[in-house]
Design a protein around this motif. Structure first.
Motif, PDB file in Angstrom:
ATOM      1  N   ALA A  85      -8.185  23.518 -45.656  1.00  0.00           N
ATOM      2  CA  ALA A  85      -9.173  24.426 -46.239  1.00  0.00           C
ATOM      3  C   ALA A  85     -10.478  23.705 -46.567  1.00  0.00           C
ATOM      4  O   ALA A  85     -11.563  24.288 -46.451  1.00  0.00           O
ATOM      5  CB  ALA A  85      -8.597  25.081 -47.496  1.00  0.00           C
ATOM      6  N   ALA A  86     -10.369  22.444 -46.943  1.00  0.00           N
ATOM      7  CA  ALA A  86     -11.572  21.701 -47.332  1.00  0.00           C
ATOM      8  C   ALA A  86     -12.531  21.554 -46.159  1.00  0.00           C
ATOM      9  O   ALA A  86     -13.716  21.901 -46.259  1.00  0.00           O
ATOM     10  CB  ALA A  86     -11.173  20.333 -47.878  1.00  0.00           C
ATOM     11  N   TRP A  87     -12.040  21.071 -45.012  1.00  0.00           N
ATOM     12  CA  TRP A  87     -12.958  20.865 -43.883  1.00  0.00           C
ATOM     13  C   TRP A  87     -13.258  22.154 -43.141  1.00  0.00           C
ATOM     14  O   TRP A  87     -14.323  22.292 -42.533  1.00  0.00           O
ATOM     15  CB  TRP A  87     -12.444  19.783 -42.942  1.00  0.00           C
ATOM     16  CG  TRP A  87     -11.102  19.961 -42.326  1.00  0.00           C
ATOM     17  CD1 TRP A  87      -9.938  19.380 -42.724  1.00  0.00           C
ATOM     18  CD2 TRP A  87     -10.771  20.742 -41.164  1.00  0.00           C
ATOM     19  NE1 TRP A  87      -8.897  19.746 -41.904  1.00  0.00           N
ATOM     20  CE2 TRP A  87      -9.380  20.578 -40.921  1.00  0.00           C
ATOM     21  CE3 TRP A  87     -11.504  21.536 -40.299  1.00  0.00           C
ATOM     22  CZ2 TRP A  87      -8.719  21.202 -39.872  1.00  0.00           C
ATOM     23  CZ3 TRP A  87     -10.844  22.157 -39.243  1.00  0.00           C
ATOM     24  CH2 TRP A  87      -9.482  21.993 -39.041  1.00  0.00           C
ATOM     25  N   VAL A  88     -12.350  23.140 -43.189  1.00  0.00           N
ATOM     26  CA  VAL A  88     -12.648  24.435 -42.572  1.00  0.00           C
ATOM     27  C   VAL A  88     -13.825  25.084 -43.287  1.00  0.00           C
ATOM     28  O   VAL A  88     -14.722  25.650 -42.654  1.00  0.00           O
ATOM     29  CB  VAL A  88     -11.414  25.358 -42.607  1.00  0.00           C
ATOM     30  CG1 VAL A  88     -11.800  26.793 -42.258  1.00  0.00           C
ATOM     31  CG2 VAL A  88     -10.350  24.871 -41.635  1.00  0.00           C
ATOM     32  N   GLU A  92     -17.361  26.213 -41.636  1.00  0.00           N
ATOM     33  CA  GLU A  92     -17.806  27.611 -41.703  1.00  0.00           C
ATOM     34  C   GLU A  92     -19.221  27.730 -42.248  1.00  0.00           C
ATOM     35  O   GLU A  92     -19.996  28.586 -41.802  1.00  0.00           O
ATOM     36  CB  GLU A  92     -16.844  28.424 -42.575  1.00  0.00           C
ATOM     37  CG  GLU A  92     -15.512  28.712 -41.921  1.00  0.00           C
ATOM     38  CD  GLU A  92     -14.573  29.469 -42.843  1.00  0.00           C
ATOM     39  OE1 GLU A  92     -13.653  30.130 -42.341  1.00  0.00           O
ATOM     40  OE2 GLU A  92     -14.753  29.389 -44.078  1.00  0.00           O
ATOM     41  N   THR A  93     -19.575  26.891 -43.205  1.00  0.00           N
ATOM     42  CA  THR A  93     -20.880  27.022 -43.859  1.00  0.00           C
ATOM     43  C   THR A  93     -21.973  26.192 -43.189  1.00  0.00           C
ATOM     44  O   THR A  93     -23.161  26.514 -43.330  1.00  0.00           O
ATOM     45  CB  THR A  93     -20.767  26.609 -45.338  1.00  0.00           C
ATOM     46  OG1 THR A  93     -20.254  25.269 -45.429  1.00  0.00           O
ATOM     47  CG2 THR A  93     -19.833  27.548 -46.079  1.00  0.00           C
ATOM     48  N   ALA A  94     -21.612  25.149 -42.483  1.00  0.00           N
ATOM     49  CA  ALA A  94     -22.613  24.276 -41.857  1.00  0.00           C
ATOM     50  C   ALA A  94     -23.037  24.838 -40.508  1.00  0.00           C
ATOM     51  O   ALA A  94     -22.281  25.532 -39.833  1.00  0.00           O
ATOM     52  CB  ALA A  94     -22.044  22.872 -41.685  1.00  0.00           C
ATOM     53  N   SER A 107     -15.007  14.246 -35.713  1.00  0.00           N
ATOM     54  CA  SER A 107     -13.684  13.708 -35.411  1.00  0.00           C
ATOM     55  C   SER A 107     -12.632  14.817 -35.530  1.00  0.00           C
ATOM     56  O   SER A 107     -11.726  14.925 -34.695  1.00  0.00           O
ATOM     57  CB  SER A 107     -13.355  12.565 -36.373  1.00  0.00           C
ATOM     58  OG  SER A 107     -12.033  12.104 -36.164  1.00  0.00           O
ATOM     59  N   ILE A 108     -12.783  15.661 -36.538  1.00  0.00           N
ATOM     60  CA  ILE A 108     -11.879  16.794 -36.709  1.00  0.00           C
ATOM     61  C   ILE A 108     -12.073  17.797 -35.582  1.00  0.00           C
ATOM     62  O   ILE A 108     -11.099  18.363 -35.049  1.00  0.00           O
ATOM     63  CB  ILE A 108     -12.132  17.467 -38.081  1.00  0.00           C
ATOM     64  CG1 ILE A 108     -11.739  16.517 -39.201  1.00  0.00           C
ATOM     65  CG2 ILE A 108     -11.364  18.785 -38.183  1.00  0.00           C
ATOM     66  CD1 ILE A 108     -12.110  17.006 -40.585  1.00  0.00           C
ATOM     67  N   ALA A 276     -14.518  29.832 -37.777  1.00  0.00           N
ATOM     68  CA  ALA A 276     -14.472  28.366 -37.777  1.00  0.00           C
ATOM     69  C   ALA A 276     -13.843  27.845 -36.490  1.00  0.00           C
ATOM     70  O   ALA A 276     -14.320  26.862 -35.906  1.00  0.00           O
ATOM     71  CB  ALA A 276     -13.690  27.861 -38.986  1.00  0.00           C
ATOM     72  N   GLU A 277     -12.793  28.499 -36.013  1.00  0.00           N
ATOM     73  CA  GLU A 277     -12.146  28.061 -34.778  1.00  0.00           C
ATOM     74  C   GLU A 277     -13.051  28.248 -33.564  1.00  0.00           C
ATOM     75  O   GLU A 277     -13.063  27.414 -32.652  1.00  0.00           O
ATOM     76  CB  GLU A 277     -10.830  28.824 -34.584  1.00  0.00           C
ATOM     77  CG  GLU A 277      -9.745  28.397 -35.570  1.00  0.00           C
ATOM     78  CD  GLU A 277      -8.509  29.272 -35.494  1.00  0.00           C
ATOM     79  OE1 GLU A 277      -7.401  28.778 -35.799  1.00  0.00           O
ATOM     80  OE2 GLU A 277      -8.650  30.478 -35.149  1.00  0.00           O
ATOM     81  N   ILE A 278     -13.822  29.333 -33.549  1.00  0.00           N
ATOM     82  CA  ILE A 278     -14.771  29.541 -32.451  1.00  0.00           C
ATOM     83  C   ILE A 278     -15.845  28.461 -32.464  1.00  0.00           C
ATOM     84  O   ILE A 278     -16.229  27.928 -31.411  1.00  0.00           O
ATOM     85  CB  ILE A 278     -15.394  30.950 -32.534  1.00  0.00           C
ATOM     86  CG1 ILE A 278     -14.349  32.018 -32.180  1.00  0.00           C
ATOM     87  CG2 ILE A 278     -16.597  31.070 -31.604  1.00  0.00           C
ATOM     88  CD1 ILE A 278     -14.846  33.439 -32.305  1.00  0.00           C
ATOM     89  N   LYS A 279     -16.323  28.105 -33.662  1.00  0.00           N
ATOM     90  CA  LYS A 279     -17.324  27.041 -33.758  1.00  0.00           C
ATOM     91  C   LYS A 279     -16.742  25.706 -33.290  1.00  0.00           C
ATOM     92  O   LYS A 279     -17.405  24.958 -32.568  1.00  0.00           O
ATOM     93  CB  LYS A 279     -17.833  26.933 -35.198  1.00  0.00           C
ATOM     94  CG  LYS A 279     -18.662  28.117 -35.652  1.00  0.00           C
ATOM     95  CD  LYS A 279     -19.074  27.994 -37.103  1.00  0.00           C
ATOM     96  CE  LYS A 279     -20.197  27.012 -37.289  1.00  0.00           C
ATOM     97  NZ  LYS A 279     -20.723  27.016 -38.684  1.00  0.00           N
TER      98      LYS A 279
END
Length: 293
Positions: A85-88, A92-94, A107-108, A276-279
């Protein structure tokens, strides 16, 4: 009273059974086998008491160690979701530039993107993204609808010739089958297109054919592929002057394409994948080949 018989070589007693002159020895079970059997049975009994083992109707014996793999898996999933959840949230916001500037996030992206690509895209585009017959190669710099990260994400989101209301729509007419061009015009147009990526094909012997094909091209094909045949990304019309082909670039295949037309399809992913997954996927696909601005 029966006389005990012994084997003259080994000295062991016999059972008295004989087959074709072969006498069966009455030898004891080897000590090692007995020890092994005893140890395994003791181990099994200990495990019955320590671990969840026996079904009891709607439940089961819990074991003295209270080891529950179901709880363990649930705890691992909760912990993984919390870490994810932290990196997702950051992705999502960046925006795309911020993500690409962050080495940790990239890297993620590379790790998660590879898995997402394998689960959703590899069946058509191949595990390495190099495409298959009738499916485009994603590792080159030849894009039908644009190769920026934003354009790739939009293509994934709405699909191509899909049911999404904003789907990208692209279709090449069947010029020969529908009678738009006659057989000779189909051949001359295909020959001209073939010559664009194969300059050696232009010879004094077929200059008239190529000139006639160019006239057919300008009258029927240039509206989508442009007069210079370099394609129009707004329409999904490919560049015909390079050596990148979705359906094949040999003369016979080009003739078949002009005659019968083409209409590709890519599903829309906005309902199956999160934003987020699409990005992540867009960034991963973008990184497979030559990066475009």
């Amino acid at each position: 009273m029966e006389v005990e018989q012994r084997d003259p070589v080994s000295g062991h007693r016999t059972t008295g059974h004989e087959w074709n002159g072969i006498t069966e020895l009455d030898t004891p079970v080897p000590r090692g086998v007995l020890i092994f059997l005893i140890v395994t049975h003791v181990f099994a009994v200990v495990v019955w008491f320590l671990m969840p083992t026996w079904p009891l109707g709607t439940t089961y014996t819990k074991g003295l160690l209270d080891t529950d793999q179901w709880k363990t898996v649930e705890q691992d999933l909760v912990r993984a979701q919390a870490e994810r959840a932290a990196w997702v949230g950051r992705i999502e916001t960046a925006d795309f530039d911020e993500i690409r500037a962050d080495q940790q996030l990239m890297s993620i992206v590379r790790r998660s993107g590879h898995q997402l690509f394998g689960d959703n895209c590899a069946v058509c585009h191949g595990v390495e993204g190099r495409g298959r017959a009738n499916y485009p190669d994603l590792t080159d710099d030849d894009w039908l609808w644009g190769g920026s990260v934003e354009e790739i994400a939009q293509t994934m989101r709405v699909g191509i010739n899909a049911e999404h209301p904003e789907s990208r729509i692209g279709q090449m007419p069947s010029f020969g089958r529908d009678g738009i061009l006659n057989r000779e015009e189909v051949k001359t147009a295909a020959a001209y297109v073939y010559s664009l990526s194969n300059p050696d094909y232009s010879t004094p012997q077929n200059v008239d054919t190529l000139e006639a094909g160019r006239e057919v091209y300008l009258a029927n094909c240039a509206a989508c592929h442009a007069e210079d045949a370099r394609g129009t990304r707004e329409l999904g019309a490919p560049n015909l002057t390079d050596d990148y082909w979705v359906y094949g670039g040999d003369l016979d295949t080009i003739i078949a394409t002009v005659h019968g037309g083409r209409q590709g399809h890519m599903p829309t992913w906005d309902e199956r994948l999160t934003d987020a997954e699409i990005k992540i996927l867009a960034l991963y696909v973008h990184s497979l080949g030559v990066e475009t601005p």
